[in-house]
Design a protein around this motif. Structure first.
Motif, PDB file in Angstrom:
ATOM      1  N   ILE A   1     -22.448  34.349 -14.117  1.00  0.00           N
ATOM      2  CA  ILE A   1     -21.947  33.672 -13.061  1.00  0.00           C
ATOM      3  C   ILE A   1     -20.690  34.284 -12.259  1.00  0.00           C
ATOM      4  O   ILE A   1     -20.967  34.626 -11.087  1.00  0.00           O
ATOM      5  CB  ILE A   1     -21.505  32.198 -13.180  1.00  0.00           C
ATOM      6  CG1 ILE A   1     -22.720  31.384 -13.821  1.00  0.00           C
ATOM      7  CG2 ILE A   1     -20.908  31.619 -12.124  1.00  0.00           C
ATOM      8  CD1 ILE A   1     -22.335  30.050 -14.314  1.00  0.00           C
ATOM      9  N   GLU A   2     -19.897  34.709 -12.822  1.00  0.00           N
ATOM     10  CA  GLU A   2     -18.655  35.478 -12.242  1.00  0.00           C
ATOM     11  C   GLU A   2     -19.237  36.893 -11.622  1.00  0.00           C
ATOM     12  O   GLU A   2     -18.674  37.280 -10.616  1.00  0.00           O
ATOM     13  CB  GLU A   2     -17.778  35.869 -13.233  1.00  0.00           C
ATOM     14  CG  GLU A   2     -16.434  36.529 -12.557  1.00  0.00           C
ATOM     15  CD  GLU A   2     -15.842  35.539 -11.592  1.00  0.00           C
ATOM     16  OE1 GLU A   2     -15.066  36.174 -10.507  1.00  0.00           O
ATOM     17  OE2 GLU A   2     -15.899  34.310 -11.702  1.00  0.00           O
TER      18      GLU A   2
ATOM     19  N   THR B   1     -22.311  37.612 -10.568  1.00  0.00           N
ATOM     20  CA  THR B   1     -23.188  37.246  -9.471  1.00  0.00           C
ATOM     21  C   THR B   1     -22.402  36.967  -8.369  1.00  0.00           C
ATOM     22  O   THR B   1     -22.559  37.363  -7.184  1.00  0.00           O
ATOM     23  CB  THR B   1     -23.982  36.221  -9.655  1.00  0.00           C
ATOM     24  OG1 THR B   1     -24.893  36.579 -11.060  1.00  0.00           O
ATOM     25  CG2 THR B   1     -25.102  35.897  -8.601  1.00  0.00           C
ATOM     26  N   LYS B   2     -21.189  36.317  -8.590  1.00  0.00           N
ATOM     27  CA  LYS B   2     -20.400  35.779  -7.487  1.00  0.00           C
ATOM     28  C   LYS B   2     -19.695  36.901  -6.590  1.00  0.00           C
ATOM     29  O   LYS B   2     -19.519  36.822  -5.816  1.00  0.00           O
ATOM     30  CB  LYS B   2     -19.310  34.945  -8.180  1.00  0.00           C
ATOM     31  CG  LYS B   2     -18.275  34.262  -7.016  1.00  0.00           C
ATOM     32  CD  LYS B   2     -17.230  33.227  -7.559  1.00  0.00           C
ATOM     33  CE  LYS B   2     -16.359  32.785  -6.730  1.00  0.00           C
ATOM     34  NZ  LYS B   2     -15.583  31.741  -7.264  1.00  0.00           N
TER      35      LYS B   2
ATOM     36  N   GLU C   1     -22.934  37.241  -3.017  1.00  0.00           N
ATOM     37  CA  GLU C   1     -22.513  35.887  -2.854  1.00  0.00           C
ATOM     38  C   GLU C   1     -23.643  34.711  -2.484  1.00  0.00           C
ATOM     39  O   GLU C   1     -23.450  33.990  -2.863  1.00  0.00           O
ATOM     40  CB  GLU C   1     -21.517  35.642  -1.536  1.00  0.00           C
ATOM     41  CG  GLU C   1     -20.794  34.329  -1.343  1.00  0.00           C
ATOM     42  CD  GLU C   1     -20.069  34.407   0.034  1.00  0.00           C
ATOM     43  OE1 GLU C   1     -19.615  33.211   0.381  1.00  0.00           O
ATOM     44  OE2 GLU C   1     -19.835  35.312   0.524  1.00  0.00           O
TER      45      GLU C   1
ATOM     46  N   TYR D   1     -25.378  33.864  -5.487  1.00  0.00           N
ATOM     47  CA  TYR D   1     -24.337  32.950  -6.315  1.00  0.00           C
ATOM     48  C   TYR D   1     -24.253  31.638  -5.658  1.00  0.00           C
ATOM     49  O   TYR D   1     -24.625  30.540  -6.388  1.00  0.00           O
ATOM     50  CB  TYR D   1     -23.187  33.523  -6.195  1.00  0.00           C
ATOM     51  CG  TYR D   1     -21.881  32.451  -6.631  1.00  0.00           C
ATOM     52  CD1 TYR D   1     -21.982  32.283  -7.900  1.00  0.00           C
ATOM     53  CD2 TYR D   1     -21.193  31.838  -5.538  1.00  0.00           C
ATOM     54  CE1 TYR D   1     -20.946  31.188  -8.171  1.00  0.00           C
ATOM     55  CE2 TYR D   1     -20.276  30.940  -5.882  1.00  0.00           C
ATOM     56  CZ  TYR D   1     -19.979  30.395  -7.485  1.00  0.00           C
ATOM     57  OH  TYR D   1     -19.204  29.706  -7.702  1.00  0.00           O
ATOM     58  N   ARG D   2     -24.322  31.434  -4.478  1.00  0.00           N
ATOM     59  CA  ARG D   2     -24.424  29.926  -3.965  1.00  0.00           C
ATOM     60  C   ARG D   2     -25.855  29.385  -3.992  1.00  0.00           C
ATOM     61  O   ARG D   2     -25.677  28.287  -4.376  1.00  0.00           O
ATOM     62  CB  ARG D   2     -24.108  30.098  -2.351  1.00  0.00           C
ATOM     63  CG  ARG D   2     -22.763  30.488  -2.056  1.00  0.00           C
ATOM     64  CD  ARG D   2     -22.590  30.941  -0.595  1.00  0.00           C
ATOM     65  NE  ARG D   2     -23.159  29.779   0.379  1.00  0.00           N
ATOM     66  CZ  ARG D   2     -23.562  30.171   1.574  1.00  0.00           C
ATOM     67  NH1 ARG D   2     -23.775  31.420   1.911  1.00  0.00           N
ATOM     68  NH2 ARG D   2     -24.318  29.382   2.222  1.00  0.00           N
TER      69      ARG D   2
ATOM     70  N   PHE E   1     -26.409  29.229  -8.601  1.00  0.00           N
ATOM     71  CA  PHE E   1     -25.376  28.552  -9.434  1.00  0.00           C
ATOM     72  C   PHE E   1     -24.864  27.237  -8.666  1.00  0.00           C
ATOM     73  O   PHE E   1     -24.351  26.568  -9.247  1.00  0.00           O
ATOM     74  CB  PHE E   1     -24.370  29.555  -9.899  1.00  0.00           C
ATOM     75  CG  PHE E   1     -24.967  30.532 -10.820  1.00  0.00           C
ATOM     76  CD1 PHE E   1     -25.361  30.149 -12.058  1.00  0.00           C
ATOM     77  CD2 PHE E   1     -24.997  31.748 -10.526  1.00  0.00           C
ATOM     78  CE1 PHE E   1     -25.871  31.085 -12.941  1.00  0.00           C
ATOM     79  CE2 PHE E   1     -25.580  32.814 -11.235  1.00  0.00           C
ATOM     80  CZ  PHE E   1     -26.064  32.489 -12.427  1.00  0.00           C
TER      81      PHE E   1
END
Length: 411
Positions: free
Chosen positions: A194-195, A197-198, A202, A205-206, A209
């Motif tokens: 997750i981190e 991908t964030k 972005e 990620y949005r 996740f």
């Protein structure tokens, strides 16, 4: 538990515990209401065993009720799970695929009625299919719970996203993400993903996740079908294609495997390996180990030479191709050349379907479904050509792997 609504629609990102919550509710409600039976639906019957069936067993065990339920030992199909009351009555949890509607219409229950219905992965269904199941199953009782769960697609115009925005008097829609879940429930592996991908994408990620519909509706590949590709299907594939897109960090080394059915004009993508911060020798060893683990015999030895299958790789790195060839891989560089990206993508876009197993190939599933045409922020017009900068490692290796097909007319 107060039954203030009939329909409960759970949306949210990956790791938000939607399915865990629903499975616990179903078991609790079975115990609370002696007349309730449960019907659990997936689009395809062959996905039941490894998804909702195992999820229900998990819920039974978490609630300490294993001794009260009869769980079939068969590993080949999702047979009914039975709750046995002390007075001798039985309640059934039945699993069905929507690919055979006649089996749903013909379901008979000796005692009680289907007070509980769960549509898992709602995005796989059409509105008509869901309505047909409701008409067939919601009979004989006055109180019903209908659960729906799914990760919102990136396209805002997708019918599930539109439906969730439409108010219904007898329905509640609630949204969860991994941020609502205790970190220790999730584990470090998914939190690290997750981190990453964030930090690197972005928009992905949005969507993935946080469960936000981030798309513009301009998906480049509109023929994607996300579903399980079973072991039986894979065993029947007569010829497989392998591709590699070279990378180290932040771009990964990416390998993938697929099969093409020319008669159906369908590509099946069913295996992947993404590696970060792996040099060529480390990537070669990791890929060999990964493939050998899939074909060990009773003595723990590989049944065949996993390095023998042909691999088409990005020819922009001839040293990497030569390294893998020197270490025993049957590898060659893709021809590529002017116009090859456009030709390969147009062939992929023209297929009847690109079937991707999202469990076996989560990264390729994400890349294909999130790949969209870009919009010029100044003019608002769609930018012609395929976008640069969006994650495309899966598309690239697919284009390399299938180059022998699309260069010869797809046959």
């Amino acid at each position: 538990m107060k039954h203030e609504y009939t329909e409960y629609t759970l949306t949210g990102g990956r790791g938000s515990c939607k399915s865990s919550f629903i499975s616990l509710c179903i078991i609790i409600l079975i115990v609370m209401f002696p007349q309730f039976n449960a019907l659990i639906i997936r689009k395809n019957a062959n996905t039941l065993r490894t998804s909702v069936y195992e999820q229900i067993i998990w819920a039974i065990e978490r609630l300490g009720l294993r001794s009260r339920f009869k769980i079939p030992k068969s590993e080949t199909s999702a047979l009914p799970i039975v709750y046995r009351r002390k007075n001798g009555t039985k309640q059934y949890i039945i699993f069905r695929g929507c690919d055979n509607p006649e089996k749903i219409k013909s379901i008979k229950i000796a005692q009680g009625y289907f007070g509980l219905i769960w549509f898992e992965e709602k995005t796989e269904f059409t509105p008509a299919e869901i309505q047909n199941v409701k008409v067939s199953a919601m009979r004989g009782g006055s109180k019903f719970y209908v659960f729906e769960s799914y990760n919102p697609p990136s396209a805002k115009r997708h019918w599930c996203n539109t439906d969730a925005r439409t108010p219904k008097k007898d329905r509640v829609v609630f949204h969860t993400t991994y941020l609502d879940i205790p970190r220790e429930w999730l584990g470090e592996a998914i939190l690290n993903e997750i981190e990453y991908t964030k930090q690197t994408n972005e928009r992905a990620y949005r969507n993935i996740f946080l469960g936000e519909p981030t798309g513009t509706g301009l998906n480049i590949f509109e023929n994607i079908e996300l579903r399980e590709i079973t072991d039986e299907e894979i065993a029947a594939f007569d010829y497989v294609y392998n591709g590699i897109d070279w990378g180290y960090y932040p771009d990964p080394f990416a390998w993938g495997r697929m099969c093409y059915d020319a008669r159906k004009a369908t590509l099946y993508i069913y295996d992947e390996l993404y590696l970060y911060k792996h040099g060529n020798i480390q990537a070669s060893n990791a890929l060999q180990e990964y493939l050998e683990e899939q074909c060990l015999d009773e003595d723990g030895k590989p049944r065949f030479n996993v390095m023998a299958d042909r691999i088409e790789a990005d020819s922009a790195e001839p040293k990497s191709v030569n390294d893998f060839y020197k270490w025993g891989w049957n590898i060659r560089g893709a021809k590529k050349g002017a116009g090859s990206l456009e030709a390969g993508y147009k062939w992929l876009q023209g297929l009847r379907a690109i079937v991707i197993d999202p469990v076996r190939c989560p990264k390729m599933a994400d890349e294909f479904t999130l790949y969209e045409y870009e919009i010029d922020k100044r003019t608002g017009e769609i930018v012609s050509g395929y976008p640069q900068g969006q994650p495309d490692h899966g598309m690239a290796l697919t284009r390399y792997a299938t180059e022998p097909i699309w260069r010869h007319g797809g046959e």
